[in-house]
Scaffold this motif. Structure first.
Motif, PDB file in Angstrom:
ATOM      1  N   THR A   1       1.113  -1.641   0.090  1.00 36.62           N
ATOM      2  CA  THR A   1      -0.355  -0.170   0.016  1.00 36.62           C
ATOM      3  C   THR A   1       0.955   0.852  -0.367  1.00 36.62           C
ATOM      4  OG1 THR A   1      -1.776  -1.148   1.219  1.00 36.62           O
ATOM      5  CG2 THR A   1      -1.726   0.871   1.395  1.00 36.62           C
ATOM      6  N   LEU A   2       1.866   1.543   0.400  1.00 38.71           N
ATOM      7  CA  LEU A   2       2.842   2.024   1.247  1.00 38.71           C
ATOM      8  C   LEU A   2       3.299   2.396  -0.438  1.00 38.71           C
ATOM      9  CD1 LEU A   2       4.267   4.986   1.799  1.00 38.71           C
ATOM     10  CD2 LEU A   2       5.951   3.457   3.430  1.00 38.71           C
ATOM     11  N   VAL A   3       3.983   1.476  -1.083  1.00 38.34           N
ATOM     12  CA  VAL A   3       4.395   1.212  -2.810  1.00 38.34           C
ATOM     13  C   VAL A   3       3.562   1.793  -3.837  1.00 38.34           C
ATOM     14  CG1 VAL A   3       5.639   0.040  -4.452  1.00 38.34           C
ATOM     15  CG2 VAL A   3       6.088  -0.348  -2.108  1.00 38.34           C
ATOM     16  N   ALA A   4       1.914   1.802  -3.859  1.00 37.98           N
ATOM     17  CA  ALA A   4       1.283   2.377  -3.815  1.00 37.98           C
ATOM     18  C   ALA A   4       1.433   3.840  -4.540  1.00 37.98           C
ATOM     19  CB  ALA A   4      -0.034   1.396  -4.520  1.00 37.98           C
ATOM     20  N   ALA A   5       0.943   4.044  -3.266  1.00 36.95           N
ATOM     21  CA  ALA A   5       0.976   5.498  -1.969  1.00 36.95           C
ATOM     22  C   ALA A   5       2.122   6.694  -2.954  1.00 36.95           C
ATOM     23  CB  ALA A   5       0.382   5.650  -0.717  1.00 36.95           C
ATOM     24  N   THR A   6       2.996   5.892  -3.288  1.00 37.89           N
ATOM     25  CA  THR A   6       4.160   6.609  -2.962  1.00 37.89           C
ATOM     26  C   THR A   6       3.903   6.763  -4.503  1.00 37.89           C
ATOM     27  OG1 THR A   6       5.660   5.866  -0.998  1.00 37.89           O
ATOM     28  CG2 THR A   6       6.639   7.046  -2.772  1.00 37.89           C
ATOM     29  N   ALA A   7       4.184   5.910  -5.210  1.00 37.18           N
ATOM     30  CA  ALA A   7       4.143   6.080  -6.414  1.00 37.18           C
ATOM     31  C   ALA A   7       2.654   7.000  -7.581  1.00 37.18           C
ATOM     32  CB  ALA A   7       3.797   4.235  -7.225  1.00 37.18           C
ATOM     33  N   ALA A   8       1.541   6.892  -6.567  1.00 39.25           N
ATOM     34  CA  ALA A   8       0.063   7.990  -6.913  1.00 39.25           C
ATOM     35  C   ALA A   8       0.981   9.314  -6.853  1.00 39.25           C
ATOM     36  CB  ALA A   8      -0.588   7.309  -6.355  1.00 39.25           C
ATOM     37  N   LEU A   9       1.687   9.721  -5.345  1.00 40.05           N
ATOM     38  CA  LEU A   9       2.270  10.350  -5.286  1.00 40.05           C
ATOM     39  C   LEU A   9       2.790  11.233  -5.999  1.00 40.05           C
ATOM     40  CD1 LEU A   9       1.962  10.774  -1.577  1.00 40.05           C
ATOM     41  CD2 LEU A   9       0.847  12.025  -3.319  1.00 40.05           C
TER      42      LEU A   9
ATOM     43  N   ARG B   1      12.188   7.535  -1.439  1.00 35.93           N
ATOM     44  CA  ARG B   1      11.215   6.510  -0.753  1.00 35.93           C
ATOM     45  C   ARG B   1      11.350   4.876  -1.720  1.00 35.93           C
ATOM     46  NH1 ARG B   1       5.585   9.312   0.938  1.00 35.93           N
ATOM     47  NH2 ARG B   1       7.055  10.867   1.878  1.00 35.93           N
ATOM     48  N   LEU B   2      10.674   5.390  -3.139  1.00 39.22           N
ATOM     49  CA  LEU B   2      10.651   4.040  -3.330  1.00 39.22           C
ATOM     50  C   LEU B   2      11.754   3.216  -3.145  1.00 39.22           C
ATOM     51  CD1 LEU B   2       8.994   5.146  -6.517  1.00 39.22           C
ATOM     52  CD2 LEU B   2       7.276   4.034  -4.400  1.00 39.22           C
ATOM     53  N   LEU B   3      12.854   3.889  -3.841  1.00 36.56           N
ATOM     54  CA  LEU B   3      14.080   2.998  -3.566  1.00 36.56           C
ATOM     55  C   LEU B   3      13.723   2.234  -2.100  1.00 36.56           C
ATOM     56  CD1 LEU B   3      16.379   5.756  -5.227  1.00 36.56           C
ATOM     57  CD2 LEU B   3      15.411   3.399  -6.311  1.00 36.56           C
ATOM     58  N   LEU B   4      14.134   3.848  -1.206  1.00 35.84           N
ATOM     59  CA  LEU B   4      14.171   2.519   0.848  1.00 35.84           C
ATOM     60  C   LEU B   4      13.495   1.676   0.476  1.00 35.84           C
ATOM     61  CD1 LEU B   4      14.679   5.780   2.263  1.00 35.84           C
ATOM     62  CD2 LEU B   4      16.205   4.115   1.815  1.00 35.84           C
ATOM     63  N   LEU B   5      11.988   1.204  -0.024  1.00 30.92           N
ATOM     64  CA  LEU B   5      10.923   0.172   0.270  1.00 30.92           C
ATOM     65  C   LEU B   5      11.484  -0.762  -0.446  1.00 30.92           C
ATOM     66  CD1 LEU B   5       7.402   2.543  -0.346  1.00 30.92           C
ATOM     67  CD2 LEU B   5       8.727   1.292   1.432  1.00 30.92           C
ATOM     68  N   ALA B   6      11.843  -0.361  -1.540  1.00 31.46           N
ATOM     69  CA  ALA B   6      12.669  -1.696  -2.989  1.00 31.46           C
ATOM     70  C   ALA B   6      13.606  -2.270  -1.558  1.00 31.46           C
ATOM     71  CB  ALA B   6      13.199  -1.722  -3.860  1.00 31.46           C
ATOM     72  N   VAL B   7      14.213  -1.424  -0.831  1.00 27.39           N
ATOM     73  CA  VAL B   7      15.776  -2.364  -0.344  1.00 27.39           C
ATOM     74  C   VAL B   7      14.919  -3.153   1.081  1.00 27.39           C
ATOM     75  CG1 VAL B   7      17.614  -1.714   1.245  1.00 27.39           C
ATOM     76  CG2 VAL B   7      17.391  -0.795  -1.105  1.00 27.39           C
ATOM     77  N   ALA B   8      14.073  -2.157   2.038  1.00 24.30           N
ATOM     78  CA  ALA B   8      12.898  -3.269   3.142  1.00 24.30           C
ATOM     79  C   ALA B   8      12.478  -4.152   2.209  1.00 24.30           C
ATOM     80  CB  ALA B   8      12.189  -1.984   3.787  1.00 24.30           C
ATOM     81  N   GLY B   9      12.054  -4.599   1.050  1.00 20.53           N
ATOM     82  CA  GLY B   9      10.866  -5.701   0.889  1.00 20.53           C
ATOM     83  C   GLY B   9      12.689  -6.474   0.444  1.00 20.53           C
ATOM     84  N   ALA B  10      13.418  -6.471   0.016  1.00 20.53           N
ATOM     85  CA  ALA B  10      14.967  -7.458  -0.173  1.00 20.53           C
ATOM     86  C   ALA B  10      15.132  -7.942   0.769  1.00 20.53           C
ATOM     87  CB  ALA B  10      15.889  -6.600  -1.407  1.00 20.53           C
ATOM     88  N   CYS B  11      15.138  -7.031   2.018  1.00 18.53           N
ATOM     89  CA  CYS B  11      16.194  -7.404   3.372  1.00 18.53           C
ATOM     90  C   CYS B  11      14.422  -8.076   3.933  1.00 18.53           C
ATOM     91  CB  CYS B  11      15.928  -6.112   4.115  1.00 18.53           C
ATOM     92  SG  CYS B  11      17.141  -5.343   3.458  1.00 18.53           S
TER      93      CYS B  11
END
Length: 597
Positions: A194-202, A239-249
Motif C-alpha cells: 500500500t505504501l508503494v502504491a501511495a508513493t507511486a500515486a503521489l 522513498r520507493l528505492l528504500l522500500l525496494a531495499v526493505a522488501g529485499a531485506c
C-alpha cells in the motif's frame, strides 16, 4: 470462533470509518508560503510602466514553467520574460515586463511551490497612468483542480497509515519478540505494498498538483521529468528505492523463525529512519527557523507515532490469537504485552517532547492557538491525544494484571507443634480474579480507534498554514493564501429611470486600521465604464458612534479616488455610496465592510 468473527467485523467497520474520514477531509491544502510584499504594491497607480514585478514570500519558493501570467486591461495575456529568483534570495521571485505597457490596469496571476512542497497561488493588480476596468481578476486556469487535489490528499493520508502499520509491526516484532509472528506477515506485506502504491500515486500526481491541472496530465514523460527535477520528486523516488531495499531485506529474513540477528535489527532501524526522513524533509520542518533541529524532531515524531499506533495494531492481532474464554492467558501473552507497554511508554515520551517543540515552532504565539486554523487543529489533536493516553493507561493496568503470577495453592500436611495445633490463621481476602485477554483486546481496540483519529489530525496539520507564518503574513499586510488584502466591495444601484442602473466597485486598500487609499469605479448597464457627475462615499461605525466619515473621493478621469483616508478603529463599518447619474437623479446604497487591525 464467533467471537473472532466479531472482532474481524469490528476491524472492518474501523477501516471503513477511516476511509470515510479520509474522503471527508480530502480538501485543498492550505498554502504554507505567505506573500510578504510585492513591488509594485497591489493596487498601485504608477506614472510609468515598471520593468519587472517582484514578489517576496515568507519562505523560499520554487518556480514552475508558467509561474507568472500578466493580463492587460482587455484580458489579453502579455508576453513576459522567464520568471527567476533574485540572486541569492530564494524567497524573492520576479518576472520581466515588456518595455512598453499601455495605459490601464494590469493583472498578475502567480503560482509557486513553497519550500514544504505545497503550491501557492494568488493575484495582484497595478495600473499604468490611471486605473481602468479589468475582467482578469483571477485567471481560472490558475485555481486548484478538485480531482487532483482530492486524489493527492487521499494518497498522502494512505501513505501515513501504511508507514505507521509497516514500521510499527516491525518494531513490535523486533522488541516484543512474540513466539508466533506468522499472523503479522500478511498485514505487514499489505502495508508495504500500500505504501508503494501511495508513493507511486503521489509521484504521478505531483506535477498536476503543482500546476493545478487534471490528474491525466501527470502521465506524460514531460511531467515525470519535471517531477524528478524537484526536491519533492527526488524524495518520493528515494522513498520507493528504500522500500525496494526493505522488501529485499524482508525476503532474506524469512528464514529467521526464532531469534532475529542484531545486525538485522540495526539495518531495519537505519531503513526506518531514512524512510521517515523522506517525510520530514518535505513538510513543515523543511522551511522556517531551526530547520536541522526541526527535521530531526519531525523524524523522531513520525518514528514514535509508527511504533505506538502500528505496534498497537500488531498487539491487537496478537491478542486475537488467544481464546476469550481461557481462564489464564497463553504463556507468551503477558510477556509480549508487558514489553509493548514499555515500548509504548517510550514512544509517548518522544511524542510529547517532539510535539511540544513542533507546536512552539508552528504557533509562534499563544493567540495563534485559538486565532488560526493551525492552532485550532492543534487543540483538537491535543484533546484526542489526552483521550488516547487515558485509554492507554487502562490498557497498561490490564497488562500489569495479566503479568501477575498466578497464586500457587499449598498442598501436603503441615507439621504440628508438640503443644497442640496452633490457632487457625485469619482467612485471607480472596484474590481479585485475573482478567481474560478479551478485556485487554477491547481496550487495545479502543486505543487503536482513537489513534486513527490522532493520525488523521496529524496529517491535516501538515497541510495547514502554521500560525507563525499566518502572523507574519498579517503583519506584512498580505492575506494568508497570497491573495492581496485590499477590501473590494461591489454594490448594485438603480435610480429608477431607464438606463439608470449599474454597479459601483469600491476598493479600500489595504483594508486595515490607519491610512488607506479609496478608489471607486462605476459600471453602466452594459458593464462598461460609466462617467457620472458625482460619487460620495462615507463610512460609519454604529456601535462606537463614529461617523459618517467622508472619504472625499474626487474625479480622476474615469474613476473616483482619495489617496489617503484614515480608518481609526477596527470593526464592521457601514459603507454608504451616493451615485448621481444626472442633474436630478441620484441614489444611495450601502454595504458592510470589515476593517481589521
Amino acid at each position: 470462533m464467533r467471537d473472532r468473527h466479531g472482532w474481524a467485523r469490528r476491524l472492518t467497520v474501523l477501516c471503513a470509518g477511516l476511509l470515510l474520514a479520509l474522503l471527508g477531509t480530502a480538501a485543498p491544502a492550505s498554502a504554507h508560503a505567505a506573500l510578504r510584499g510585492t513591488d509594485p504594491a497591489d493596487g498601485t497607480v504608477l506614472r510609468s510602466a515598471p520593468r519587472q514585478v517582484t514578489l517576496t514570500f515568507t519562505e523560499s519558493v520554487g518556480l514552475l514553467t508558467d509561474s507568472f501570467r500578466v493580463y492587460d486591461p482587455r484580458n489579453h495575456r502579455v508576453r513576459t520574460g522567464e520568471a527567476d529568483h533574485v540572486p541569492g534570495r530564494s524567497d524573492i521571485a520576479r518576472v520581466t515586463l515588456p518595455a512598453r505597457l499601455g495605459t490601464g490596469t494590469y493583472t498578475l496571476a502567480w503560482r509557486v511551490v513553497s519550500a514544504d512542497s505545497h503550491p501557492v497561488s494568488g493575484a495582484l493588480t497595478f495600473s499604468v497612468g490611471r486605473r481602468t476596468a479589468t475582467t482578469a481578476a483571477l485567471a481560472p486556469e490558475r485555481t486548484e483542480d478538485p480531482a487532483t487535489t482530492t486524489l493527492y490528499n487521499i494518497a498522502r493520508y494512505v501513505a501515513y497509515l501504511a508507514v505507521a502499520l509497516l514500521l510499527g509491526t516491525a518494531a513490535f516484532v523486533a522488541y516484543c519478540r512474540p513466539r508466533a509472528r506468522d499472523h503479522l506477515r500478511r498485514p505487514a506485506l499489505a502495508a508495504g505494498w500500500t505504501l508503494v502504491a501511495a508513493t507511486a500515486a503521489l509521484f504521478l500526481l505531483r506535477a498536476p498538483y503543482e500546476e493545478g491541472t487534471g490528474p491525466a496530465s501527470g502521465l506524460g514523460l514531460s511531467a515525470v521529468a519535471r517531477t524528478v527535477a524537484t526536491r519533492p520528486g527526488e524524495l518520493l523516488v528515494a522513498r520507493l528505492l528504500l522500500l525496494a531495499v526493505a522488501g529485499a531485506c524482508a525476503l532474506s529474513a524469512r528464514r529467521w523463525r526464532n531469534a532475529i540477528p542484531r545486525r538485522a535489527v540495526l539495518a531495519a532501524a537505519v531503513l526506518a529512519v531514512a524512510l521517515c526522513l523522506t517525510w520530514a524533509a518535505a513538510e513543515h520542518a523543511s522551511a522556517g527557523l531551526q530547520v536541522p533541529v526541526a527535521i530531526v524532531s519531525a523524524t523522531l515524531h513520525l518514528l514514535a507515532m509508527a511504533a505506538w499506533l502500528g505496534g498497537l495494531t500488531a498487539l491487537l492481532l496478537t491478542l486475537r490469537r488467544t481464546a476469550p474464554d481461557e481462564p489464564a492467558p497463553a504463556a507468551t501473552t503477558p510477556h509480549v504485552a508487558t514489553r509493548f507497554s514499555r515500548l509504548a511508554f517510550a514512544s509517548v515520551t518522544v511524542l510529547v517532547a517532539t510535539g511540544v517543540y513542533q507546536s512552539w515552532r508552528g504557533l509562534g504565539s499563544w493567540p495563534a492557538l485559538t486565532g488560526t486554523p493551525y492552532g485550532r487543529l492543534l487543540l483538537a489533536k491535543l484533546a484526542a491525544v489526552t483521550l488516547l493516553l487515558a485509554v492507554a493507561s487502562r490498557s497498561r493496568r490490564w497488562t500489569a494484571r495479566l503479568a501477575e503470577p498466578a497464586p500457587v495453592p499449598r498442598a501436603g500436611l503441615v507439621p504440628q507443634p508438640a503443644g497442640g495445633p496452633p490457632p487457625p490463621p485469619e482467612p485471607e481476602p480472596p484474590a481479585a480474579p485475573r482478567p481474560s485477554p478479551d478485556r485487554l483486546r477491547r481496550s487495545v481496540l479502543a486505543e487503536v480507534a482513537v489513534g486513527v483519529v490522532v493520525l488523521v489530525l496529524t496529517t491535516l496539520l501538515t497541510s495547514t498554514l502554521p500560525g507563525r507564518a499566518a502572523a507574519e503574513a498579517a503583519r506584512s499586510g498580505t492575506a494568508v493564501a497570497g491573495i492581496p488584502a485590499a477590501s473590494v466591495t461591489t454594490i448594485p444601484f438603480d435610480v429608477g429611470t431607464p438606463g439608470g442602473h449599474g454597479k459601483v466597485q469600491v476598493t479600500l486598500d489595504p483594508g486595515r486600521v490607519g491610512a488607506n487609499s479609496v478608489q471607486a469605479v462605476v459600471y453602466g448597464p452594459d458593464g462598461g465604464l460609466s462617467a457620472v457627475p458625482e460619487v460620495r462615499i462615507t463610512l460609519t461605525l454604529a456601535d462606537r458612534r463614529i461617523g459618517p466619515l467622508d472619504t472625499r473621493v474626487t474625479d480622476r478621469g474615469g474613476y473616483w479616488a482619495a489617496d489617503s483616508f484614515d480608518v481609526p478603529l477596527p470593526g464592521t463599518w457601514t459603507m454608504k455610496v451616493m451615485v448621481r447619474v444626472s442633474e436630478v437623479d441620484q441614489v444611495t446604497v450601502s454595504r458592510t465592510v470589515r476593517v481589521v487591525r
